[in-house]
Design a protein around this motif. Structure first.
Motif, PDB file in Angstrom:
ATOM      1  N   MET A   1       0.841  -1.188   0.000  1.00  0.00           N
ATOM      2  CA  MET A   1       0.000   0.000   0.000  1.00  0.00           C
ATOM      3  C   MET A   1       0.878   1.240   0.000  1.00  0.00           C
ATOM      4  N   ASN A   2       2.113   1.107   0.634  1.00  0.00           N
ATOM      5  CA  ASN A   2       2.974   2.282   0.692  1.00  0.00           C
ATOM      6  C   ASN A   2       3.485   2.665  -0.680  1.00  0.00           C
ATOM      7  N   GLU A   3       3.424   1.758  -1.671  1.00  0.00           N
ATOM      8  CA  GLU A   3       3.883   2.060  -3.015  1.00  0.00           C
ATOM      9  C   GLU A   3       2.792   2.663  -3.877  1.00  0.00           C
ATOM     10  N   GLN A   4       1.537   2.745  -3.332  1.00  0.00           N
ATOM     11  CA  GLN A   4       0.426   3.271  -4.127  1.00  0.00           C
ATOM     12  C   GLN A   4       0.526   4.777  -4.205  1.00  0.00           C
ATOM     13  N   ALA A   5       0.268   5.337  -5.421  1.00  0.00           N
ATOM     14  CA  ALA A   5       0.375   6.769  -5.639  1.00  0.00           C
ATOM     15  C   ALA A   5      -0.717   7.492  -4.870  1.00  0.00           C
ATOM     16  N   PRO A   6      -0.442   8.724  -4.445  1.00  0.00           N
ATOM     17  CA  PRO A   6      -1.490   9.511  -3.761  1.00  0.00           C
ATOM     18  C   PRO A   6      -2.713   9.667  -4.667  1.00  0.00           C
ATOM     19  N   GLY A   7      -3.889   9.699  -4.042  1.00  0.00           N
ATOM     20  CA  GLY A   7      -5.123   9.867  -4.818  1.00  0.00           C
ATOM     21  C   GLY A   7      -6.346   9.414  -4.046  1.00  0.00           C
ATOM     22  N   TRP A   8      -7.515   9.444  -4.709  1.00  0.00           N
ATOM     23  CA  TRP A   8      -8.796   9.043  -4.099  1.00  0.00           C
ATOM     24  C   TRP A   8      -9.039   7.570  -4.372  1.00  0.00           C
ATOM     25  N   TYR A   9      -9.278   6.863  -3.299  1.00  0.00           N
ATOM     26  CA  TYR A   9      -9.511   5.428  -3.400  1.00  0.00           C
ATOM     27  C   TYR A   9     -10.723   5.055  -2.545  1.00  0.00           C
ATOM     28  N   PRO A  10     -11.371   3.908  -2.878  1.00  0.00           N
ATOM     29  CA  PRO A  10     -12.489   3.463  -2.018  1.00  0.00           C
ATOM     30  C   PRO A  10     -12.048   3.372  -0.567  1.00  0.00           C
ATOM     31  N   ASP A  11     -12.870   3.932   0.305  1.00  0.00           N
ATOM     32  CA  ASP A  11     -12.546   3.927   1.736  1.00  0.00           C
ATOM     33  C   ASP A  11     -12.592   2.501   2.249  1.00  0.00           C
ATOM     34  N   PRO A  12     -11.466   2.016   2.816  1.00  0.00           N
ATOM     35  CA  PRO A  12     -11.470   0.633   3.331  1.00  0.00           C
ATOM     36  C   PRO A  12     -12.484   0.430   4.463  1.00  0.00           C
ATOM     37  N   ALA A  13     -12.957   1.553   5.075  1.00  0.00           N
ATOM     38  CA  ALA A  13     -13.927   1.423   6.171  1.00  0.00           C
ATOM     39  C   ALA A  13     -15.369   1.518   5.686  1.00  0.00           C
TER      40      ALA A  13
ATOM     41  N   ARG B   1     -11.787   7.839   0.092  1.00  0.00           N
ATOM     42  CA  ARG B   1     -10.900   8.457   1.076  1.00  0.00           C
ATOM     43  C   ARG B   1      -9.551   8.745   0.390  1.00  0.00           C
ATOM     44  N   TYR B   2      -8.942   9.867   0.770  1.00  0.00           N
ATOM     45  CA  TYR B   2      -7.700  10.289   0.085  1.00  0.00           C
ATOM     46  C   TYR B   2      -6.470   9.659   0.738  1.00  0.00           C
ATOM     47  N   TRP B   3      -5.658   9.002  -0.153  1.00  0.00           N
ATOM     48  CA  TRP B   3      -4.371   8.397   0.252  1.00  0.00           C
ATOM     49  C   TRP B   3      -3.266   9.350  -0.149  1.00  0.00           C
ATOM     50  N   ASP B   4      -2.416   9.787   0.843  1.00  0.00           N
ATOM     51  CA  ASP B   4      -1.378  10.786   0.539  1.00  0.00           C
ATOM     52  C   ASP B   4      -0.048  10.156   0.129  1.00  0.00           C
ATOM     53  N   GLY B   5      -0.053   8.840  -0.133  1.00  0.00           N
ATOM     54  CA  GLY B   5       1.148   8.125  -0.541  1.00  0.00           C
ATOM     55  C   GLY B   5       1.831   7.439   0.607  1.00  0.00           C
ATOM     56  N   ASP B   6       1.401   7.849   1.847  1.00  0.00           N
ATOM     57  CA  ASP B   6       2.034   7.233   3.014  1.00  0.00           C
ATOM     58  C   ASP B   6       0.985   6.660   3.971  1.00  0.00           C
ATOM     59  N   SER B   7      -0.142   7.395   4.081  1.00  0.00           N
ATOM     60  CA  SER B   7      -1.203   6.935   4.977  1.00  0.00           C
ATOM     61  C   SER B   7      -2.549   7.531   4.534  1.00  0.00           C
ATOM     62  N   TRP B   8      -3.620   7.006   5.120  1.00  0.00           N
ATOM     63  CA  TRP B   8      -4.964   7.538   4.823  1.00  0.00           C
ATOM     64  C   TRP B   8      -5.176   8.856   5.561  1.00  0.00           C
ATOM     65  N   THR B   9      -5.694   9.822   4.810  1.00  0.00           N
ATOM     66  CA  THR B   9      -5.993  11.127   5.435  1.00  0.00           C
ATOM     67  C   THR B   9      -7.425  11.134   5.967  1.00  0.00           C
ATOM     68  N   GLU B  10      -7.888  12.316   6.490  1.00  0.00           N
ATOM     69  CA  GLU B  10      -9.245  12.478   7.013  1.00  0.00           C
ATOM     70  C   GLU B  10     -10.185  13.105   5.993  1.00  0.00           C
ATOM     71  N   TYR B  11      -9.771  13.096   4.722  1.00  0.00           N
ATOM     72  CA  TYR B  11     -10.589  13.680   3.664  1.00  0.00           C
ATOM     73  C   TYR B  11     -11.396  12.585   2.984  1.00  0.00           C
ATOM     74  N   TYR B  12     -12.708  12.889   2.819  1.00  0.00           N
ATOM     75  CA  TYR B  12     -13.625  11.935   2.211  1.00  0.00           C
ATOM     76  C   TYR B  12     -14.420  12.626   1.114  1.00  0.00           C
ATOM     77  N   ARG B  13     -15.003  11.825   0.227  1.00  0.00           N
ATOM     78  CA  ARG B  13     -15.962  12.332  -0.743  1.00  0.00           C
ATOM     79  C   ARG B  13     -16.855  11.177  -1.169  1.00  0.00           C
ATOM     80  N   PRO B  14     -18.071  11.492  -1.655  1.00  0.00           N
ATOM     81  CA  PRO B  14     -18.995  10.415  -2.045  1.00  0.00           C
ATOM     82  C   PRO B  14     -18.417   9.565  -3.158  1.00  0.00           C
ATOM     83  N   LEU B  15     -18.807   8.331  -3.127  1.00  0.00           N
ATOM     84  CA  LEU B  15     -18.366   7.401  -4.169  1.00  0.00           C
ATOM     85  C   LEU B  15     -19.190   7.649  -5.402  1.00  0.00           C
ATOM     86  N   LEU B  16     -18.570   8.028  -6.528  1.00  0.00           N
ATOM     87  CA  LEU B  16     -19.273   8.325  -7.770  1.00  0.00           C
ATOM     88  C   LEU B  16     -19.494   7.049  -8.557  1.00  0.00           C
ATOM     89  N   PRO B  17     -20.669   6.943  -9.232  1.00  0.00           N
ATOM     90  CA  PRO B  17     -20.916   5.738 -10.052  1.00  0.00           C
ATOM     91  C   PRO B  17     -19.930   5.671 -11.197  1.00  0.00           C
TER      92      PRO B  17
END
Length: 362
Positions: free
Chosen positions: A1-13, A19-35
């Protein structure tokens, strides 16, 4: 997971947000899942997108559903099929279908009835305002009120029969040769009419007036409680006794005048004889308004009753001063206006008796 580029990914929770991945860890930023792709939306998908419509539309005909949609509202056979609406220049005109629904029919009928009532009311108002009555309405009293004046003569110490027409008055001439205190007693023949009386001097000024004698005077002196009775002090001169009926009815009645000959002096006992079935009356001039005591003592075994008529025409009375101790002699202590006070004594059983009357300041 640490090799994954920063970006928006499905929230594992959660599966309905990103949820936004900053390249190192999950941040506290969220957005609705778009179809991932656009799904068609319209009548054909209404029941998939909004499942609750299936139950609502079957019981509410006012929910707009494109005709022909599966599951759309259909009228019962008892009311027929709703209109599709009229076409007007390519535009759908709604409303024609409403008249075919049960609620719509009732609403239209109510509007029609309301309009008819409104038109009828306006027409009646316009006609009644301009129509002249065929016959004149009553002007006074239940039979129209003739306004007639019947005349007669009142003799001192006598009873005079008289009558008053519907809506009219009776006027009786009364001549007084010397100063006198009179009880003027007016009684209807039936006791059902409500008579009124005034006594006027030669100039037409009111000397006194009376309406209802009330329960106490009716019980002790007879007559109806609606019959007038007054006590009045008159100087020598010409007077008129005027009698009318309060509600405008015709009435036959009698006028009786009784002179109050006995005089009562302040603080001096006055002997009085009460006749069987009648009454004794005496008068005293009260110099000032104030509180006075009227004391009646029976000299035998009688049961006297005391009544007073003051200068304002008010009636006061007393029967037993102390009934708990078998003291049947009446005693009255009250405020009286200045002027003539007439004292009347009767006997409760209608028997003759002798009494002593004393008037004094309280």
């Amino acid at each position: 997971m640490n090799e994954q580029a920063p970006g928006w990914y499905p929230d594992p929770a959660g599966e309905n947000q990103q949820r936004y991945w900053d390249g190192d860890s999950w941040t506290e930023y969220y957005r609705p899942l778009l179809p991932s792709q656009t799904e068609p939306s319209g009548p054909q998908s209404a029941y998939e997108d909004y499942p609750y419509l299936e139950s609502v539309t079957h019981r509410r005909p006012d929910v707009m559903v494109t005709p022909g949609t599966p599951g759309g509202w259909q009228s019962s056979s008892a009311w027929g099929t709703p209109d599709e609406g009229r076409e007007s220049g390519g535009t759908k005109v709604f409303g024609s279908g409403v008249r075919s629904t049960p609620g719509g029919v009732a609403a239209v009928a109510s509007l029609v009835v309301l309009a008819l009532l409104l038109v009828t009311g306006i027409t009646w108002w316009a006609l009644s305002g301009s129509r002249e009555p065929d016959t004149p309405g009553p002007t006074s009293g239940p039979t129209g009120g003739s306004g007639s004046v019947t005349t007669g003569t009142v003799a001192l110490g006598e009873e005079t029969p008289a009558q008053v027409g519907a809506g009219g008055v009776w006027e009786g001439a009364l001549s007084v040769d010397e100063p006198v205190v009179l009880i003027v007693d007016v009684r209807s023949d039936t006791g059902a009419e409500d008579l009124e009386m005034t006594v006027e001097d030669a100039a037409g000024n009111q000397v006194t007036a009376g309406d209802d004698r009330g329960r106490e005077l009716a019980e002790e002196l007879d007559g109806s409680s609606l019959d007038p009775l007054v006590a009045v002090s008159l100087e020598a001169g010409e007077y008129t006794v005027v009698v009318s009926e309060l509600d405008g009815f015709a009435s036959e009645f009698s006028v009786r005048t009784t002179e109050v000959a006995d005089q009562v002096a302040m603080r001096e006992p006055t002997r009085a004889a009460v006749p069987s079935g009648g009454y004794w009356a005496g008068s005293i001039e009260l110099p000032d308004a104030g509180e006075y005591v009227v004391d009646v003592e029976d000299s035998s075994s009688g049961d006297p009753v005391l009544l007073t008529l003051d200068a304002d025409g008010r009636v006061r009375g007393n029967d037993d001063r102390d009934p708990d101790n078998e003291d049947r002699n009446p005693l009255l202590e009250s405020d009286f206006p200045a002027g003539t006070l007439v004292v009347i004594v009767t006997e409760w059983s209608g028997d003759a008796t002798d009494v002593t009357v004393t008037v004094s300041e309280s």
